[in-house]
Design a protein around this motif. Structure first.
Motif, PDB file in Angstrom:
ATOM      1  N   HIS A   1       0.820  -1.199   0.000  1.00 50.07           N
ATOM      2  CA  HIS A   1       0.000   0.000   0.000  1.00 50.07           C
ATOM      3  C   HIS A   1       0.861   1.259   0.000  1.00 50.07           C
ATOM      4  O   HIS A   1       0.479   2.278  -0.554  1.00 50.07           O
ATOM      5  CB  HIS A   1      -0.939   0.025   1.208  1.00 50.07           C
ATOM      6  N   GLN A   2       2.036   1.193   0.656  1.00 54.69           N
ATOM      7  CA  GLN A   2       2.903   2.354   0.685  1.00 54.69           C
ATOM      8  C   GLN A   2       3.647   2.525  -0.632  1.00 54.69           C
ATOM      9  O   GLN A   2       4.040   3.623  -0.985  1.00 54.69           O
ATOM     10  CB  GLN A   2       3.900   2.219   1.831  1.00 54.69           C
ATOM     11  N   VAL A   3       3.848   1.445  -1.361  1.00 55.81           N
ATOM     12  CA  VAL A   3       4.609   1.504  -2.606  1.00 55.81           C
ATOM     13  C   VAL A   3       3.712   1.804  -3.796  1.00 55.81           C
ATOM     14  O   VAL A   3       4.074   2.557  -4.681  1.00 55.81           O
ATOM     15  CB  VAL A   3       5.365   0.171  -2.828  1.00 55.81           C
ATOM     16  N   ARG A   4       2.529   1.245  -3.813  1.00 56.66           N
ATOM     17  CA  ARG A   4       1.651   1.347  -4.972  1.00 56.66           C
ATOM     18  C   ARG A   4       0.312   1.986  -4.612  1.00 56.66           C
ATOM     19  O   ARG A   4      -0.564   1.344  -4.044  1.00 56.66           O
ATOM     20  CB  ARG A   4       1.389  -0.036  -5.556  1.00 56.66           C
ATOM     21  N   PRO A   5       0.111   3.250  -4.959  1.00 57.05           N
ATOM     22  CA  PRO A   5      -1.158   3.920  -4.672  1.00 57.05           C
ATOM     23  C   PRO A   5      -2.358   3.264  -5.353  1.00 57.05           C
ATOM     24  O   PRO A   5      -3.477   3.367  -4.863  1.00 57.05           O
ATOM     25  CB  PRO A   5      -0.952   5.336  -5.192  1.00 57.05           C
ATOM     26  N   ALA A   6      -2.126   2.557  -6.464  1.00 54.69           N
ATOM     27  CA  ALA A   6      -3.244   1.890  -7.150  1.00 54.69           C
ATOM     28  C   ALA A   6      -3.876   0.836  -6.255  1.00 54.69           C
ATOM     29  O   ALA A   6      -5.097   0.640  -6.277  1.00 54.69           O
ATOM     30  CB  ALA A   6      -2.760   1.260  -8.448  1.00 54.69           C
ATOM     31  N   ILE A   7      -3.069   0.144  -5.467  1.00 55.86           N
ATOM     32  CA  ILE A   7      -3.612  -0.871  -4.561  1.00 55.86           C
ATOM     33  C   ILE A   7      -4.432  -0.189  -3.471  1.00 55.86           C
ATOM     34  O   ILE A   7      -5.510  -0.665  -3.103  1.00 55.86           O
ATOM     35  CB  ILE A   7      -2.497  -1.732  -3.952  1.00 55.86           C
ATOM     36  N   LEU A   8      -3.913   0.898  -2.944  1.00 56.01           N
ATOM     37  CA  LEU A   8      -4.640   1.629  -1.909  1.00 56.01           C
ATOM     38  C   LEU A   8      -5.979   2.130  -2.452  1.00 56.01           C
ATOM     39  O   LEU A   8      -7.015   1.998  -1.800  1.00 56.01           O
ATOM     40  CB  LEU A   8      -3.802   2.796  -1.393  1.00 56.01           C
ATOM     41  N   GLY A   9      -5.981   2.673  -3.659  1.00 52.72           N
ATOM     42  CA  GLY A   9      -7.222   3.151  -4.267  1.00 52.72           C
ATOM     43  C   GLY A   9      -8.216   2.022  -4.490  1.00 52.72           C
ATOM     44  O   GLY A   9      -9.418   2.180  -4.240  1.00 52.72           O
ATOM     45  N   THR A  10      -7.715   0.884  -4.943  1.00 56.33           N
ATOM     46  CA  THR A  10      -8.582  -0.283  -5.144  1.00 56.33           C
ATOM     47  C   THR A  10      -9.171  -0.739  -3.820  1.00 56.33           C
ATOM     48  O   THR A  10     -10.360  -1.075  -3.726  1.00 56.33           O
ATOM     49  CB  THR A  10      -7.788  -1.438  -5.784  1.00 56.33           C
ATOM     50  N   ASP A  11      -8.353  -0.741  -2.775  1.00 54.79           N
ATOM     51  CA  ASP A  11      -8.801  -1.179  -1.462  1.00 54.79           C
ATOM     52  C   ASP A  11      -9.886  -0.254  -0.905  1.00 54.79           C
ATOM     53  O   ASP A  11     -10.906  -0.722  -0.390  1.00 54.79           O
ATOM     54  CB  ASP A  11      -7.604  -1.226  -0.518  1.00 54.79           C
ATOM     55  N   ILE A  12      -9.687   1.042  -1.036  1.00 51.99           N
ATOM     56  CA  ILE A  12     -10.664   2.013  -0.541  1.00 51.99           C
ATOM     57  C   ILE A  12     -11.976   1.901  -1.319  1.00 51.99           C
ATOM     58  O   ILE A  12     -13.060   1.867  -0.732  1.00 51.99           O
ATOM     59  CB  ILE A  12     -10.101   3.443  -0.609  1.00 51.99           C
ATOM     60  N   ALA A  13     -11.878   1.815  -2.646  1.00 52.41           N
ATOM     61  CA  ALA A  13     -13.089   1.718  -3.473  1.00 52.41           C
ATOM     62  C   ALA A  13     -13.842   0.419  -3.186  1.00 52.41           C
ATOM     63  O   ALA A  13     -15.079   0.420  -3.095  1.00 52.41           O
ATOM     64  CB  ALA A  13     -12.715   1.804  -4.955  1.00 52.41           C
ATOM     65  N   ALA A  14     -13.114  -0.674  -3.025  1.00 52.71           N
ATOM     66  CA  ALA A  14     -13.761  -1.962  -2.740  1.00 52.71           C
ATOM     67  C   ALA A  14     -14.441  -1.935  -1.371  1.00 52.71           C
ATOM     68  O   ALA A  14     -15.543  -2.475  -1.210  1.00 52.71           O
ATOM     69  CB  ALA A  14     -12.737  -3.095  -2.804  1.00 52.71           C
ATOM     70  N   ALA A  15     -13.808  -1.316  -0.387  1.00 54.00           N
ATOM     71  CA  ALA A  15     -14.412  -1.226   0.943  1.00 54.00           C
ATOM     72  C   ALA A  15     -15.705  -0.424   0.888  1.00 54.00           C
ATOM     73  O   ALA A  15     -16.739  -0.867   1.410  1.00 54.00           O
ATOM     74  CB  ALA A  15     -13.437  -0.594   1.936  1.00 54.00           C
ATOM     75  N   ALA A  16     -15.654   0.735   0.258  1.00 54.48           N
ATOM     76  CA  ALA A  16     -16.861   1.578   0.179  1.00 54.48           C
ATOM     77  C   ALA A  16     -17.983   0.865  -0.573  1.00 54.48           C
ATOM     78  O   ALA A  16     -19.142   0.870  -0.139  1.00 54.48           O
ATOM     79  CB  ALA A  16     -16.518   2.907  -0.487  1.00 54.48           C
ATOM     80  N   ALA A  17     -17.643   0.225  -1.700  1.00 51.51           N
ATOM     81  CA  ALA A  17     -18.668  -0.477  -2.482  1.00 51.51           C
ATOM     82  C   ALA A  17     -19.247  -1.653  -1.688  1.00 51.51           C
ATOM     83  O   ALA A  17     -20.456  -1.891  -1.718  1.00 51.51           O
ATOM     84  CB  ALA A  17     -18.063  -0.971  -3.797  1.00 51.51           C
ATOM     85  N   SER A  18     -18.386  -2.365  -0.961  1.00 51.14           N
ATOM     86  CA  SER A  18     -18.898  -3.508  -0.199  1.00 51.14           C
ATOM     87  C   SER A  18     -19.788  -3.047   0.949  1.00 51.14           C
ATOM     88  O   SER A  18     -20.785  -3.701   1.264  1.00 51.14           O
ATOM     89  CB  SER A  18     -17.758  -4.376   0.319  1.00 51.14           C
ATOM     90  N   TRP A  19     -19.456  -1.927   1.588  1.00 48.64           N
ATOM     91  CA  TRP A  19     -20.300  -1.421   2.667  1.00 48.64           C
ATOM     92  C   TRP A  19     -21.685  -1.047   2.137  1.00 48.64           C
ATOM     93  O   TRP A  19     -22.700  -1.289   2.787  1.00 48.64           O
ATOM     94  CB  TRP A  19     -19.660  -0.235   3.375  1.00 48.64           C
ATOM     95  N   VAL A  20     -21.726  -0.457   0.929  1.00 49.28           N
ATOM     96  CA  VAL A  20     -23.021  -0.112   0.323  1.00 49.28           C
ATOM     97  C   VAL A  20     -23.813  -1.382   0.029  1.00 49.28           C
ATOM     98  O   VAL A  20     -25.014  -1.471   0.312  1.00 49.28           O
ATOM     99  CB  VAL A  20     -22.822   0.726  -0.967  1.00 49.28           C
TER     100      VAL A  20
END
Length: 144
Positions: free
Chosen positions: A31-50
């Motif tokens: 997550h610290q090396v690749r912002p794309a993974i962090l973005g994917t993780d945040i988007a997946a969390a928000a979508a799953s909560w919905v």
């Protein structure tokens, strides 16, 4: 151990310059090396909560776990291939902050399922605390 010995035992491209400081990439999480993974993780969390809020349990779990796992494996495989000498998955370094963030994610998911906005907010707060713990830990223990 001399400097020549250290240089020969350190894989090529392990140390990079980051804002003028040498950074040992082997000690960073993906997550610290690749912002794309962090973005994917945040988007997946928000979508799953919905999805969990709408009582779509299977879809919520699949969305939460699928995309981040795929993104992490793609980046880990490409990073290992690009560096050559690094074994696959060597960049994944879990820390106590990962457990804190996981607890926050479970709390937010449970709050979504129960339709409890305060519980979702508490989960997001725990996740934020996990990230600040990771930042404080990284500043206190810089790579040598």
């Amino acid at each position: 151990m001399t400097n020549a010995d250290e240089a020969s035992s350190t894989p090529r491209n392990a140390h990079k310059q980051c804002y003028g400081a040498a950074v040992d990439r082997r000690t960073l999480s993906l997550h610290q090396v690749r912002p794309a993974i962090l973005g994917t993780d945040i988007a997946a969390a928000a979508a799953s909560w919905v999805l969990l809020w709408k009582r779509k349990r299977a879809a919520g779990i699949l969305v939460r776990l699928g995309p981040p796992a795929i993104a992490a494996s793609l980046v880990a495989n490409s990073q290992g291939a690009a560096e050559g000498s690094a074994p696959p998955g060597s960049a994944i370094k879990p820390s106590p902050a990962v457990g804190i963030r996981l607890a926050g994610d479970v709390l937010a998911a449970w709050g979504s399922w129960r339709h409890s906005r305060p519980m979702v907010l508490a989960g997001v707060t725990v996740i934020a605390l996990g990230w600040t713990f990771e930042s404080a830990r990284a500043e206190a223990d810089p790579p040598s």
